[in-house]
Write a protein that holds these residues in place. Structure first.
Motif, PDB file in Angstrom:
ATOM      1  N   GLU A 125     -23.312  26.377 -12.714  1.00 41.65           N
ATOM      2  CA  GLU A 125     -22.771  25.808 -11.479  1.00 41.65           C
ATOM      3  C   GLU A 125     -22.725  24.274 -11.500  1.00 41.65           C
ATOM      4  O   GLU A 125     -23.726  23.627 -11.802  1.00 41.65           O
ATOM      5  CB  GLU A 125     -23.624  26.269 -10.293  1.00 41.65           C
ATOM      6  CG  GLU A 125     -23.112  25.820  -8.936  1.00 41.65           C
ATOM      7  CD  GLU A 125     -23.967  26.327  -7.802  1.00 41.65           C
ATOM      8  OE1 GLU A 125     -23.624  26.044  -6.633  1.00 41.65           O
ATOM      9  OE2 GLU A 125     -24.998  26.998  -8.060  1.00 41.65           O
ATOM     10  N   THR A 140     -26.828  28.786  -8.401  1.00 40.57           N
ATOM     11  CA  THR A 140     -28.078  28.638  -7.657  1.00 40.57           C
ATOM     12  C   THR A 140     -28.151  29.587  -6.468  1.00 40.57           C
ATOM     13  O   THR A 140     -29.233  29.798  -5.920  1.00 40.57           O
ATOM     14  CB  THR A 140     -28.236  27.196  -7.152  1.00 40.57           C
ATOM     15  OG1 THR A 140     -27.114  26.849  -6.329  1.00 40.57           O
ATOM     16  CG2 THR A 140     -28.322  26.219  -8.318  1.00 40.57           C
ATOM     17  N   SER A 141     -27.034  30.176  -6.064  1.00 38.73           N
ATOM     18  CA  SER A 141     -27.020  31.115  -4.936  1.00 38.73           C
ATOM     19  C   SER A 141     -27.412  32.526  -5.334  1.00 38.73           C
ATOM     20  O   SER A 141     -27.613  33.387  -4.463  1.00 38.73           O
ATOM     21  CB  SER A 141     -25.622  31.150  -4.302  1.00 38.73           C
ATOM     22  OG  SER A 141     -24.646  31.552  -5.267  1.00 38.73           O
ATOM     23  N   ARG A 171     -25.323  21.078 -11.169  1.00 38.84           N
ATOM     24  CA  ARG A 171     -26.195  21.558 -10.097  1.00 38.84           C
ATOM     25  C   ARG A 171     -27.265  22.500 -10.641  1.00 38.84           C
ATOM     26  O   ARG A 171     -28.439  22.402 -10.279  1.00 38.84           O
ATOM     27  CB  ARG A 171     -25.374  22.268  -9.016  1.00 38.84           C
ATOM     28  CG  ARG A 171     -26.205  22.689  -7.792  1.00 38.84           C
ATOM     29  CD  ARG A 171     -25.381  23.506  -6.789  1.00 38.84           C
ATOM     30  NE  ARG A 171     -24.212  22.784  -6.329  1.00 38.84           N
ATOM     31  CZ  ARG A 171     -24.216  21.893  -5.327  1.00 38.84           C
ATOM     32  NH1 ARG A 171     -25.359  21.627  -4.694  1.00 38.84           N
ATOM     33  NH2 ARG A 171     -23.106  21.283  -4.961  1.00 38.84           N
ATOM     34  N   PHE A 172     -26.876  23.391 -11.525  1.00 31.29           N
ATOM     35  CA  PHE A 172     -27.809  24.415 -11.989  1.00 31.29           C
ATOM     36  C   PHE A 172     -28.925  23.824 -12.841  1.00 31.29           C
ATOM     37  O   PHE A 172     -30.077  24.265 -12.761  1.00 31.29           O
ATOM     38  CB  PHE A 172     -27.058  25.483 -12.789  1.00 31.29           C
ATOM     39  CG  PHE A 172     -27.881  26.701 -13.090  1.00 31.29           C
ATOM     40  CD1 PHE A 172     -27.944  27.759 -12.199  1.00 31.29           C
ATOM     41  CD2 PHE A 172     -28.610  26.793 -14.275  1.00 31.29           C
ATOM     42  CE1 PHE A 172     -28.721  28.881 -12.477  1.00 31.29           C
ATOM     43  CE2 PHE A 172     -29.387  27.907 -14.559  1.00 31.29           C
ATOM     44  CZ  PHE A 172     -29.441  28.950 -13.657  1.00 31.29           C
ATOM     45  N   THR A 173     -28.624  22.833 -13.674  1.00 27.88           N
ATOM     46  CA  THR A 173     -29.631  22.326 -14.618  1.00 27.88           C
ATOM     47  C   THR A 173     -30.730  21.502 -13.953  1.00 27.88           C
ATOM     48  O   THR A 173     -31.682  21.111 -14.632  1.00 27.88           O
ATOM     49  CB  THR A 173     -28.974  21.489 -15.736  1.00 27.88           C
ATOM     50  OG1 THR A 173     -28.225  20.420 -15.155  1.00 27.88           O
ATOM     51  CG2 THR A 173     -28.077  22.353 -16.606  1.00 27.88           C
ATOM     52  N   VAL A 174     -30.623  21.235 -12.654  1.00 27.35           N
ATOM     53  CA  VAL A 174     -31.719  20.560 -11.957  1.00 27.35           C
ATOM     54  C   VAL A 174     -32.502  21.542 -11.081  1.00 27.35           C
ATOM     55  O   VAL A 174     -33.398  21.130 -10.334  1.00 27.35           O
ATOM     56  CB  VAL A 174     -31.203  19.380 -11.088  1.00 27.35           C
ATOM     57  CG1 VAL A 174     -30.513  18.349 -11.952  1.00 27.35           C
ATOM     58  CG2 VAL A 174     -30.279  19.858  -9.973  1.00 27.35           C
ATOM     59  N   TRP A 175     -32.211  22.822 -11.174  1.00 29.45           N
ATOM     60  CA  TRP A 175     -32.870  23.857 -10.372  1.00 29.45           C
ATOM     61  C   TRP A 175     -33.971  24.519 -11.200  1.00 29.45           C
ATOM     62  O   TRP A 175     -33.696  25.259 -12.130  1.00 29.45           O
ATOM     63  CB  TRP A 175     -31.840  24.891  -9.922  1.00 29.45           C
ATOM     64  CG  TRP A 175     -32.373  25.970  -9.030  1.00 29.45           C
ATOM     65  CD1 TRP A 175     -33.310  25.835  -8.055  1.00 29.45           C
ATOM     66  CD2 TRP A 175     -32.012  27.356  -9.061  1.00 29.45           C
ATOM     67  NE1 TRP A 175     -33.546  27.042  -7.453  1.00 29.45           N
ATOM     68  CE2 TRP A 175     -32.763  27.989  -8.047  1.00 29.45           C
ATOM     69  CE3 TRP A 175     -31.123  28.099  -9.825  1.00 29.45           C
ATOM     70  CZ2 TRP A 175     -32.657  29.354  -7.784  1.00 29.45           C
ATOM     71  CZ3 TRP A 175     -31.009  29.456  -9.564  1.00 29.45           C
ATOM     72  CH2 TRP A 175     -31.757  30.080  -8.557  1.00 29.45           C
ATOM     73  N   PRO A 176     -35.240  24.286 -10.877  1.00 30.23           N
ATOM     74  CA  PRO A 176     -36.331  24.800 -11.714  1.00 30.23           C
ATOM     75  C   PRO A 176     -36.336  26.315 -11.877  1.00 30.23           C
ATOM     76  O   PRO A 176     -36.560  26.814 -12.987  1.00 30.23           O
ATOM     77  CB  PRO A 176     -37.591  24.310 -10.992  1.00 30.23           C
ATOM     78  CG  PRO A 176     -37.151  23.094 -10.252  1.00 30.23           C
ATOM     79  CD  PRO A 176     -35.742  23.377  -9.815  1.00 30.23           C
ATOM     80  N   ASP A 177     -36.104  27.075 -10.802  1.00 24.30           N
ATOM     81  CA  ASP A 177     -36.194  28.529 -10.904  1.00 24.30           C
ATOM     82  C   ASP A 177     -35.179  29.093 -11.896  1.00 24.30           C
ATOM     83  O   ASP A 177     -35.507  29.944 -12.730  1.00 24.30           O
ATOM     84  CB  ASP A 177     -35.981  29.171  -9.527  1.00 24.30           C
ATOM     85  CG  ASP A 177     -37.149  28.935  -8.581  1.00 24.30           C
ATOM     86  OD1 ASP A 177     -38.183  28.416  -9.050  1.00 24.30           O
ATOM     87  OD2 ASP A 177     -37.038  29.265  -7.395  1.00 24.30           O
ATOM     88  N   GLY A 178     -33.943  28.625 -11.798  1.00 23.72           N
ATOM     89  CA  GLY A 178     -32.907  29.128 -12.690  1.00 23.72           C
ATOM     90  C   GLY A 178     -33.101  28.665 -14.120  1.00 23.72           C
ATOM     91  O   GLY A 178     -32.956  29.454 -15.068  1.00 23.72           O
ATOM     92  N   SER A 202     -31.312  16.477 -15.340  1.00 31.06           N
ATOM     93  CA  SER A 202     -31.553  17.827 -15.842  1.00 31.06           C
ATOM     94  C   SER A 202     -33.028  18.013 -16.190  1.00 31.06           C
ATOM     95  O   SER A 202     -33.654  17.135 -16.799  1.00 31.06           O
ATOM     96  CB  SER A 202     -30.702  18.079 -17.088  1.00 31.06           C
ATOM     97  OG  SER A 202     -31.102  19.273 -17.733  1.00 31.06           O
TER      98      SER A 202
END
Length: 286
Positions: A125, A140-141, A171-178, A202
């Motif tokens: 994303e 991320t959704s 957006r996705f590469t800064v989301w820890p869970d994903g 990131s």
């Protein structure tokens, strides 16, 4: 920055900051006219053989006194003609194939036979909601089991690759869970991670270190301005960084102008004192 390793998950207290630079435009590729086969609804996608990155790394032993340059071409597998033109370039190059591309087992086998190294270019994303990252993207959704299922599907589309790089993903590469799912999966399979660094915040490198997953980070984009003059300038920048740091990773795309310029540049890069290597050689040296 502090990374705390716990028994079941990794908590990143603050994203690792890379050398500040503007976020690069995220490359949009031609979407397929028909979608690849859908993901299974109730069962995980077929998992590729767990052979690890070394099993498929292109053999390369560059001299210690020569700076190394790895050229990565992303977004292969959609436009078959341009993908074939990239494969025809002298190597070893690192060729990254979009998982929703066409004819992937055959065209990636041709790339391997030509002496190139392969990666899966997993679509993720972007920050811009108006940019479509393509079918089966990591978003991320999504719930975490669905992210795992989509990632497993992407990694089952062809064989012979050393690891994964991100297509878009600011957006996705800064989301820890994903990203934890991505790095945990790579660690389990013994694969490496190349961060295209579409977002300088990131957390991929921090998580890779925490999981002891081999990784590398993009240094230069060579063709976000699709002009010959710009590509020449970016290749010169790649050479300067390689001389300064001992290695550099440059990412381009199979545009006609890029392939034509690389054909000329690759013909003389070794004579100018550099070693052309796959990404795995830089990972191994590091």
């Amino acid at each position: 920055d502090v990374v705390e390793l716990l028994p079941t998950r990794v908590i990143v207290s603050k994203p690792e900051l890379v050398t500040p630079e503007p976020i690069k435009p995220e490359f949009v590729v031609q979407k397929p006219k028909s979608l690849p086969e859908p993901l299974p609804k109730s069962a995980p996608a077929k998992v590729a053989k767990l052979q690890g990155w070394r099993a498929h790394a292109v053999a390369s032993v560059p001299p210690l006194d020569r700076p190394m340059i790895a050229i990565v071409l992303d977004d292969l597998g959609i436009d078959q003609k341009r993908s074939r033109a990239a494969i025809a370039l002298p190597g070893p190059l690192t060729l990254s194939f979009i998982p929703y591309g066409y004819n992937l087992p055959t065209i990636t086998q041709a790339a391997r036979a030509a002496g190139h190294e392969l990666m899966v270019h997993v679509n993720m994303e972007p920050l811009d909601n108006g940019v479509d990252p393509g079918p089966n993207a990591l978003l991320t959704s999504l719930k975490l089991p669905e992210i795992q299922r989509r990632l497993d599907w992407a990694l089952s589309r062809f064989d012979g690759y050393t690891g994964l790089s991100n297509h878009m993903g600011s957006r996705f590469t800064v989301w820890p869970d994903g990203m934890e799912i991505v790095l945990r999966t790579l660690n389990r399979r013994g694969l490496l991670f190349l961060d295209s660094l579409t977002n300088t915040r990131s957390i991929g490198p921090a998580l890779a270190r925490a999981y002891k997953t081999p990784f590398a980070v993009r240094d230069v984009f060579i063709d976000h301005d699709r002009t010959d003059a710009f590509i020449i300038k970016q290749l010169a920048l790649t050479e300067r960084l390689a001389r300064r740091n001992g290695h550099a990773i440059a990412i381009g795309h199979p545009h006609d102008v890029t392939v034509n310029r690389l054909k000329q540049w690759l013909a003389t890069v070794e004579s100018r004192g550099f070693s052309l290597v796959p990404v795995s050689a830089i990972v191994r040296r590091k």
